[in-house]
Design an enzyme around this catalytic site. Structure first.
Site, PDB file in Angstrom:
ATOM      1  N   ASN A  10       0.801  -1.096   0.038  1.00 57.29           N
ATOM      2  CA  ASN A  10       0.019   0.074   0.044  1.00 57.29           C
ATOM      3  C   ASN A  10       0.916   1.405  -0.022  1.00 57.29           C
ATOM      4  OD1 ASN A  10      -1.703   2.103   0.591  1.00 57.29           O
ATOM      5  ND2 ASN A  10      -2.832   1.089   2.183  1.00 57.29           N
ATOM      6  N   ARG A  90      -2.663  -2.004  -3.194  1.00 59.69           N
ATOM      7  CA  ARG A  90      -3.842  -1.034  -3.233  1.00 59.69           C
ATOM      8  C   ARG A  90      -3.772   0.142  -3.922  1.00 59.69           C
ATOM      9  NH1 ARG A  90      -4.665   3.884   0.905  1.00 59.69           N
ATOM     10  NH2 ARG A  90      -6.898   4.162   0.658  1.00 59.69           N
ATOM     11  N   HIS A 179     -11.666   4.118  -0.126  1.00 62.55           N
ATOM     12  CA  HIS A 179     -11.756   3.414   1.016  1.00 62.55           C
ATOM     13  C   HIS A 179     -12.763   2.294   1.009  1.00 62.55           C
ATOM     14  CE1 HIS A 179     -10.805   7.347   3.541  1.00 62.55           C
ATOM     15  NE2 HIS A 179      -9.498   6.434   3.326  1.00 62.55           N
ATOM     16  N   ARG A 240      -7.230  17.358   4.725  1.00 60.26           N
ATOM     17  CA  ARG A 240      -7.937  17.671   3.707  1.00 60.26           C
ATOM     18  C   ARG A 240      -9.348  18.386   4.106  1.00 60.26           C
ATOM     19  NH1 ARG A 240      -8.203  11.680   1.106  1.00 60.26           N
ATOM     20  NH2 ARG A 240      -6.567  11.531   2.722  1.00 60.26           N
ATOM     21  N   GLU A 385      -7.962  -4.274   5.418  1.00 57.40           N
ATOM     22  CA  GLU A 385      -7.883  -4.147   3.756  1.00 57.40           C
ATOM     23  C   GLU A 385      -6.881  -5.010   3.190  1.00 57.40           C
ATOM     24  OE1 GLU A 385      -8.367   0.512   3.082  1.00 57.40           O
ATOM     25  OE2 GLU A 385      -7.384   0.063   4.868  1.00 57.40           O
TER      26      GLU A 385
END
Length: 398
Positions: A10, A90, A179, A240, A385
């Site tokens: 990832n 990912r 996500h 963000r 994940e």
């Protein structure tokens, strides 16, 4: 080791997460993280058979490259490099090009690179990670698993913007989300936890970390999600801004700001960092808040309020609600943030189970609240994940 082990990579904008994981059981003998890339405190850490090691990364050169070279050397030292059967990556944004897992080749890498306009903080790094892994492990099959894929089931009323339709036809301007791998995993785990059929379930999944998003999952499929064309939209996050009036951008242009300056600010200098003025880390915000920092308290209030607003709004997308599911670094571990979100949902009848909320941290799943009004639960489920990526990789091999 089993012949079902996968190396999961990832590669993020300022980090490199990696794991060797069994696609059948989720067992991970090796996990690691390179972080703080671009900063003097850049480091790489890993845990092998329960023992953790931390090393600084040289300030010279490309931190992503240095970290990946260290991972390759580590795999060789631990005699793991010959044990895994595939590499799974990912990838954040697949646009409408990639609606599921694909085998990696140069054309896939180039398209992921091109799609960086949909995930400017992530896809370039994702492409770098794939190229580095293809060079290091040229004989292994490698697969790309996309965060946007799970959201491809959204109906047009959820993913379309109220813009001229030609923008979608010509440029594919629409909501894509992110996500997805996490929302996919925890929604399935929630169905198991509640002993419900996935095909007859309704969840609102809440992934809260440095990046954060909310999804409505009906009968196992995503029907709405908070991130948009890019991962900038939706909730307030670590750096963000999340949702805002687009005219703010025009306003700043008229004030003399340059385009790159505006988008750098919205992506990297806003959120927890921008409001608190201190840190992008939720733990740091809580510490500052407890010390009396009013701007940190404001950051906490904005974040928890907006999460609760999104959760409540997604009742519109569902016919019923079985559970709200918290996950991600903040969602799994931050008791004060979960508690305040639940306080903001009192009109929906949610009453916190204080002991359950305290216990459901640091890798522990659990029930943290119940709503008699809706007949719904609030759960914490640690995401995995990497396990999904390993499973998807082996499934496509077969």
């Amino acid at each position: 080791m089993s012949n079902q082990y996968v190396l999961v990579i990832n590669s993020g904008s300022s980090s490199l997460k990696f794991a060797v994981i069994d696609s059948q059981t989720g067992e991970a003998p090796l996990t690691g993280l390179g972080e703080c890339f671009g900063l003097p405190e850049a480091e790489i850490s890993w845990k092998y058979q329960g023992e953790k090691t931390v090393e600084a990364i040289s300030a010279d050169g490309n931190h992503h490259q240095c970290a990946f070279e260290r991972v390759v050397k580590l795999l060789e030292t631990l005699s793991l490099s010959s044990k895994f059967v595939a590499v799974g990556h990912r990838i954040v944004a697949g646009g409408e090009t990639f609606k599921g897992t694909v085998k990696v080749d140069e054309s896939v890498i180039q398209e992921v690179d091109r799609l960086a306009e949909l995930a400017p903080l992530h896809n370039k790094a994702n492409a770098e990670g794939m190229r580095a892994a293809m060079t290091a492990f040229p004989s292994l099959p490698q697969f790309a698993i996309f965060d946007t894929a799970f959201h491809q089931t959204m109906p047009a009323k959820a993913f379309m913007y109220a813009l001229p339709y030609e923008l979608y036809e010509e440029h594919k301007v629409r909501r894509y989300g992110a996500h997805g791998t996490s929302h996919y995993y925890v929604s399935r785990e929630a169905a198991k936890m509640l002993d419900k059929s996935l095909g007859e379930s309704s969840f609102i999944t809440v992934h809260l970390g440095n990046g954060a998003s909310v999804s409505a999952v009906k009968n196992g499929e995503c029907v709405d999600t908070s991130m948009g064309l890019t991962p900038l939209a939706g909730l307030m996050m670590g750096t963000r801004c999340g949702d805002l009036d687009p005219s703010v951008i025009e306003f700043l242009f008229r004030k003399g700001w340059e385009k790159d300056e505006v988008f750098e600010m919205m992506n990297k200098k806003s959120g927890f960092l921008g409001v608190s003025g201190v840190t992008s880390d939720a733990r740091g915000v809580l510490e500052e808040m407890e010390a009396g920092n009013t701007r940190a308290k404001l950051a906490f209030d904005i974040f928890t309020y907006r999460v609760a607003k999104y959760i409540a709004s997604y009742l519109v997308a569902l016919d019923s609600l079985d559970a709200i599911v918290f996950t991600g670094g903040i969602g799994e571990n931050s008791l004060p943030i979960r508690r305040e979100i639940l306080n903001n949902l009192k009109l929906l009848g949610f009453v916190e189970d204080e002991k359950g909320n305290e216990d459901a941290r640091f890798g522990n799943a659990g029930l943290i609240a119940t709503s008699e009004l809706l007949g719904a639960k609030a759960l914490v489920i640690p995401t995995n994940e990497e396990f999904v990526i390993a499973q998807e990789s082996v499934a496509l091999m077969k």
